[in-house]
Design a protein around this motif. Structure first.
Motif, mmCIF file in Angstrom:
data_model
loop_
_atom_site.group_PDB
_atom_site.id
_atom_site.type_symbol
_atom_site.label_atom_id
_atom_site.label_comp_id
_atom_site.label_asym_id
_atom_site.label_seq_id
_atom_site.Cartn_x
_atom_site.Cartn_y
_atom_site.Cartn_z
ATOM 1 N N GLU A 113 -42.490 -89.020 77.100
ATOM 2 C CA GLU A 113 -42.753 -88.087 76.225
ATOM 3 C C GLU A 113 -42.784 -88.824 74.599
ATOM 4 O OE1 GLU A 113 -43.473 -85.220 77.253
ATOM 5 O OE2 GLU A 113 -42.898 -85.907 79.301
ATOM 6 N N TRP A 114 -41.963 -89.596 74.648
ATOM 7 C CA TRP A 114 -42.054 -90.141 73.329
ATOM 8 C C TRP A 114 -43.477 -90.786 72.907
ATOM 9 C CZ3 TRP A 114 -43.204 -95.319 72.208
ATOM 10 C CH2 TRP A 114 -42.842 -95.869 70.851
ATOM 11 N N ALA A 115 -43.837 -91.677 73.997
ATOM 12 C CA ALA A 115 -45.222 -92.356 74.011
ATOM 13 C C ALA A 115 -46.316 -91.390 73.556
ATOM 14 C CB ALA A 115 -45.361 -93.422 75.214
ATOM 15 N N LEU A 116 -46.330 -90.086 74.304
ATOM 16 C CA LEU A 116 -47.248 -89.231 74.291
ATOM 17 C C LEU A 116 -47.316 -88.638 73.034
ATOM 18 C CD1 LEU A 116 -47.038 -87.424 77.584
ATOM 19 C CD2 LEU A 116 -48.734 -89.106 77.222
ATOM 20 N N ARG A 117 -46.228 -88.721 72.191
ATOM 21 C CA ARG A 117 -46.217 -87.987 70.602
ATOM 22 C C ARG A 117 -46.723 -89.164 69.822
ATOM 23 N NH1 ARG A 117 -41.132 -86.267 72.360
ATOM 24 N NH2 ARG A 117 -40.052 -88.105 71.250
ATOM 25 N N ARG A 118 -46.488 -90.532 70.162
ATOM 26 C CA ARG A 118 -46.576 -91.569 69.101
ATOM 27 C C ARG A 118 -48.110 -92.066 69.290
ATOM 28 N NH1 ARG A 118 -45.417 -94.035 64.595
ATOM 29 N NH2 ARG A 118 -46.450 -95.855 64.489
ATOM 30 N N LEU A 119 -48.620 -92.080 70.243
ATOM 31 C CA LEU A 119 -49.972 -92.707 70.429
ATOM 32 C C LEU A 119 -51.142 -91.928 69.741
ATOM 33 C CD1 LEU A 119 -49.793 -94.035 74.184
ATOM 34 C CD2 LEU A 119 -50.094 -95.429 72.277
ATOM 35 N N PRO A 120 -52.051 -92.538 69.463
ATOM 36 C CA PRO A 120 -53.200 -91.550 68.834
ATOM 37 C C PRO A 120 -53.936 -90.897 69.697
ATOM 38 C CG PRO A 120 -53.698 -94.171 69.086
ATOM 39 C CD PRO A 120 -52.419 -93.899 69.410
ATOM 40 N N SER A 121 -54.838 -90.042 69.369
ATOM 41 C CA SER A 121 -55.573 -89.003 70.335
ATOM 42 C C SER A 121 -56.020 -89.680 71.308
ATOM 43 C CB SER A 121 -56.741 -88.364 69.503
ATOM 44 O OG SER A 121 -57.436 -87.691 70.166
ATOM 45 N N PRO A 122 -56.128 -89.330 72.684
ATOM 46 C CA PRO A 122 -56.680 -89.890 73.859
ATOM 47 C C PRO A 122 -58.183 -89.614 73.605
ATOM 48 C CG PRO A 122 -55.598 -87.826 74.268
ATOM 49 C CD PRO A 122 -55.097 -88.122 73.061
ATOM 50 N N GLN A 123 -58.534 -89.135 72.904
ATOM 51 C CA GLN A 123 -60.178 -88.560 72.783
ATOM 52 C C GLN A 123 -60.826 -89.629 72.143
ATOM 53 O OE1 GLN A 123 -60.969 -85.893 74.516
ATOM 54 N NE2 GLN A 123 -58.830 -85.695 74.953
ATOM 55 N N ARG A 124 -60.130 -90.750 71.431
ATOM 56 C CA ARG A 124 -60.877 -91.814 70.939
ATOM 57 C C ARG A 124 -61.944 -92.161 71.903
ATOM 58 N NH1 ARG A 124 -56.867 -96.628 69.466
ATOM 59 N NH2 ARG A 124 -56.932 -97.678 71.121
ATOM 60 N N ARG A 125 -62.917 -93.148 71.392
ATOM 61 C CA ARG A 125 -63.976 -93.660 72.290
ATOM 62 C C ARG A 125 -63.178 -95.027 72.896
ATOM 63 N NH1 ARG A 125 -69.137 -91.931 71.778
ATOM 64 N NH2 ARG A 125 -69.710 -94.286 72.437
ATOM 65 N N ALA A 126 -62.440 -95.828 72.244
ATOM 66 C CA ALA A 126 -61.800 -97.030 72.712
ATOM 67 C C ALA A 126 -60.745 -96.528 73.376
ATOM 68 C CB ALA A 126 -61.510 -98.120 71.525
ATOM 69 N N PRO A 127 -60.600 -97.340 74.733
ATOM 70 C CA PRO A 127 -59.500 -96.974 75.556
ATOM 71 C C PRO A 127 -58.068 -97.410 74.855
ATOM 72 C CG PRO A 127 -60.514 -98.975 76.227
ATOM 73 C CD PRO A 127 -61.362 -98.465 75.256
ATOM 74 N N LEU A 128 -56.893 -96.854 74.968
ATOM 75 C CA LEU A 128 -55.682 -97.359 74.498
ATOM 76 C C LEU A 128 -55.336 -98.400 75.443
ATOM 77 C CD1 LEU A 128 -53.943 -93.684 74.187
ATOM 78 C CD2 LEU A 128 -54.565 -95.263 72.357
ATOM 79 N N ARG A 129 -54.368 -99.317 75.165
ATOM 80 C CA ARG A 129 -54.275 -100.328 75.729
ATOM 81 C C ARG A 129 -52.732 -100.411 75.755
ATOM 82 N NH1 ARG A 129 -58.715 -102.290 72.967
ATOM 83 N NH2 ARG A 129 -60.378 -102.740 74.555
ATOM 84 N N ILE A 130 -51.973 -100.261 77.055
ATOM 85 C CA ILE A 130 -50.701 -99.968 77.227
ATOM 86 C C ILE A 130 -49.974 -100.985 78.337
ATOM 87 C CG2 ILE A 130 -48.945 -98.324 77.850
ATOM 88 C CD1 ILE A 130 -51.002 -96.024 77.204
ATOM 89 N N VAL A 131 -48.837 -101.553 77.820
ATOM 90 C CA VAL A 131 -48.337 -102.551 78.815
ATOM 91 C C VAL A 131 -46.898 -102.039 79.279
ATOM 92 C CG1 VAL A 131 -47.202 -105.060 79.205
ATOM 93 C CG2 VAL A 131 -49.481 -104.426 77.956
ATOM 94 N N ASP A 132 -46.452 -102.148 80.348
ATOM 95 C CA ASP A 132 -45.308 -101.824 80.940
ATOM 96 C C ASP A 132 -44.363 -102.984 81.561
ATOM 97 O OD1 ASP A 132 -42.861 -100.587 82.002
ATOM 98 O OD2 ASP A 132 -43.978 -99.910 83.798
ATOM 99 N N LEU A 133 -43.521 -103.397 80.740
ATOM 100 C CA LEU A 133 -42.578 -104.654 81.269
ATOM 101 C C LEU A 133 -41.701 -104.408 82.097
ATOM 102 C CD1 LEU A 133 -43.148 -106.585 77.568
ATOM 103 C CD2 LEU A 133 -44.659 -106.620 79.769
ATOM 104 N N CYS A 134 -41.390 -105.217 83.138
ATOM 105 C CA CYS A 134 -40.407 -105.323 84.062
ATOM 106 C C CYS A 134 -40.569 -103.418 84.877
ATOM 107 C CB CYS A 134 -38.825 -104.980 83.307
ATOM 108 S SG CYS A 134 -38.850 -106.649 82.488
#
Length: 314
Positions: A113-134
């Motif tokens: 829920e925090w990540a969804l509030r923090r990330l920029p709009s998912p409508q932008r053209r360039a993909p969001l790059r996310i990493v889940d460690l462990c």
């Protein structure tokens, strides 16, 4: 059940309602919280129906009754409910879990829920790059990927047993090939450098091993693999070396969220400060008021963005 059947068990009619009442009493006697809820979930699992449809079932066949009694017996003995059903809900996804992989807890959903509030709009053209460690079972990676259609997610895990579950979940739930799995030790800077270019990631999330080895844990935690639970004497054995790699891969303005033991929030905050490149460092509490995770924003470092790694290309 559990070596001490309820006195009325042999005469209990084979209806879901009566059997669940019987099971709830047995589970409650063995100290299981939410015994009523767990009895319903076990019955739904055995019958292969949704919990909401249990009232539509009039009769439980003898074979199913025996299976239900065995499941309740295992649960009363301390086997996690999720190991019996083979499933756990996490956010909007249902993950396959079992022996060899950490069972994600509801508190970790706060990071989603925090990540969804923090990330920029998912409508932008360039993909969001996310990493889940462990990544473990892939809980954070898959929950975020399902909520963000513009995200490309890399899930990193080192344990072979956990990787089996992670790959199974990504194959079953991974949306349109947007979740990639890699085996790597997140504390190994060379391994991380081989996976990610400098300043190439928008968000890093992690629920690493963080319980101090001296801590007393509940009976169900004993069913989770030690490698996924314990983080050394102070709980920071994975978190501390991981932060340097996170600082390198995050793009300026990129964010990180790290779950931690409720005794180590101050240590995580201090490690992020000592890295010298993070701003807006903040400690977050869970719904029970316990310190749960720390977030920060990458403020300085390599400018620009490299995407040489094919698994992170848009």
């Amino acid at each position: 059940m559990s070596g001490q059947p309820a006195p009325d068990a042999p005469d209990t009619p084979d209806t879901p309602v009566r059997l669940m009442r019987w099971a709830a009493r047995d589970l409650a006697r063995h100290g299981i919280d939410s015994a009523d809820t767990e009895a319903r979930r076990l019955m739904a699992h055995v019958l292969g129906v949704d919990v909401g449809r249990l009232l539509l079932v009039d009769h439980v066949e003898p074979a199913r009754r025996a299976e239900f009694e065995a499941a309740v017996d295992r649960r009363a003995a301390g086997v996690p409910l999720q190991h019996i059903t083979g499933r756990v809900g996490f956010g909007t996804v249902e993950l396959a879990v079992g022996p060899g992989v950490f069972i994600p807890r509801p508190e970790t959903e706060l990071i989603v829920e925090w990540a969804l509030r923090r990330l920029p709009s998912p409508q932008r053209r360039a993909p969001l790059r996310i990493v889940d460690l462990c990544s473990g079972s892939g809980a954070l990676a898959l929950a975020i990927a399902h909520r963000l259609p513009a995200a490309e997610v890399v899930a990193v895990e080192v344990d072979d047993a956990a990787l089996t579950w992670l790959r199974r979940n990504v194959e079953r739930l991974g949306p349109a090939g947007r979740v990639h799995v890699h085996r790597a030790d997140v504390t190994d800077h060379d391994a991380m450098s081989a996976l990610f270019d400098d300043a190439s990631v928008d968000l890093v999330v992690s629920n690493p091993p963080y319980v101090p080895t001296t801590a007393t844990v509940g009976a169900e935690v004993a069913h989770d693999p030690d490698l996924a639970v314990y983080g050394g004497p102070d709980g920071m054995q994975v978190i501390t070396p991981m932060i340097a790699g996170i600082a390198r891969v995050l793009a300026p303005g990129g964010s990180v969220a790290i779950e931690h033991d409720d005794t180590t929030a101050g240590l995580v905050v201090q490690e992020l400060r000592d890295a010298g490149v993070f701003a807006d460092i903040e400690s977050h509490r869970d719904l029970a008021g316990r310190p749960r995770f720390v977030t920060a924003v990458r403020s300085t470092g390599v400018s620009g963005r490299s995407v040489a790694n094919p698994d992170m290309r848009g």
